[in-house]
Design an enzyme around this catalytic site. Sequence first.
Site, short mmCIF file in Angstrom:
data_model
loop_
_atom_site.label_atom_id
_atom_site.label_comp_id
_atom_site.label_asym_id
_atom_site.label_seq_id
_atom_site.Cartn_x
_atom_site.Cartn_y
_atom_site.Cartn_z
N ARG A 121 -6.00 8.88 6.64
CA ARG A 121 -5.54 7.65 7.27
C ARG A 121 -6.61 6.58 7.09
O ARG A 121 -7.79 6.82 7.35
CB ARG A 121 -5.26 7.87 8.77
CG ARG A 121 -4.06 8.77 9.04
CD ARG A 121 -2.76 8.04 8.70
NE ARG A 121 -1.57 8.83 9.00
CZ ARG A 121 -0.92 9.57 8.12
NH1 ARG A 121 -1.37 9.65 6.88
NH2 ARG A 121 0.16 10.23 8.46
N GLU A 150 -3.63 -1.67 5.19
CA GLU A 150 -2.57 -1.66 4.18
C GLU A 150 -1.22 -2.08 4.79
O GLU A 150 -0.97 -1.83 5.98
CB GLU A 150 -2.47 -0.27 3.52
CG GLU A 150 -2.14 0.86 4.46
CD GLU A 150 -2.17 2.22 3.76
OE1 GLU A 150 -1.12 2.88 3.78
OE2 GLU A 150 -3.22 2.61 3.21
N HIS A 174 -2.12 4.68 -1.48
CA HIS A 174 -1.55 5.62 -0.50
C HIS A 174 -0.46 6.47 -1.13
O HIS A 174 0.66 6.56 -0.63
CB HIS A 174 -0.99 4.84 0.71
CG HIS A 174 -0.85 5.70 1.94
ND1 HIS A 174 -0.87 5.17 3.21
CD2 HIS A 174 -0.68 7.04 2.10
CE1 HIS A 174 -0.71 6.15 4.10
NE2 HIS A 174 -0.60 7.29 3.44
#
Length: 381
Positions: free
Chosen positions: A213, A242, A259
């Site tokens: 994360r 993000e 990601h």
Amino acid sequence: MLKNNLKIVADENIPGLAAMFSGDVVLKQVAGRQMSANDVADADLLLVRSITQVDAALLDAAKHLKMVGTATIGTDHLDKDYLASRSIPFFNAPGCNADAVVEYDLAVLFNLFEERGESLVDKTVGVVGVGNVGGRLCQRLEALGVKVLKNDPPRHAAGESGFIALDEVFAQADVICLHTPLVKTGQWPSYHLVGDAELERLKLGAVLLNAGRGPVIDNQALLGFLQQRTDVTAILDVWEHEPQVDATLAERVHIATPHIAGYSLDGKLRGTHMLRQAAATVLDAPQPPDLSEFLPVAAINAVTVSDDIRISALINMVYDPLHDDRRMRKTLMCGDQPVRFDLLRKQYPVRREFASLHVTGLRDQALKEQLRAIGFSVDLA
């Protein structure tokens, strides 16, 4: 097969929905980040990913909702108290993409150390967060013969052994892999778990990899640190704000990806399948066929090699992380960078897991064992 004119609202980037949720259903697919209360007002099932906040603002008008499912391991985007107050069951997909994330870690590390003329097997790797992903990473690394240091305070507090303090991990490990959930409250918060103090403890030449994360690392602290400590290598798949990415930080990062560590087709379809199984339970409907019925044969599914093959070459045949790095870097200076970040995820190319590739031709038993430990399909005979 599901029946009863079900209305299913789902994130458009969840694959396999039409095949797995077939029957007398209405399937509405929308962009997850733009999903609105109007979209879900008449939904019976809501299927999302981590970019959709599922809370009262989204669900108050959804009076017939029978289930919420997220095709991810994380649940921090779900308002669990609100769902409980409405007696709406929710399900996640723990472990669905764990192997994909582990293989992302292995791919970047094998590539990095080959580039350096070094071996991952000779390193000490610290794994922070030993859950579905971190636990499997530890298993594969240990099967390779890598020394692994583990940090997981909740498990340690529960009486499990084999864990050490975070400070010790940062001081001793050559490589640190972060795989904690994002927790902002409670006894063991992970928000900004890694800040100035932790970074200063990193060994000379250390590698810091975050595929968990984004906000687990204080990104501003990391940027300042990397500007001073050029010996440290950072690899980031996740970012604090993000889809907005700090381009200055990305320039200092050795491998920067949007990601997508868990974005294997296998993992995505596994997540969809887990939600389909949950829906069958909630609706008292038949369970779906096995996941293998929905997995296509990989484009490259078998290869014959000699004992001279480099492990990184086989890894890159299945997944080369540098392709994702190059694609992302092209977007960093664009005025619509956050939009392009999401497009990189939405338009992500098909990627399979190591097990989809069957490797033959090897005589070196130790190499065979290494490849099996990593996850490839190899005949040991």
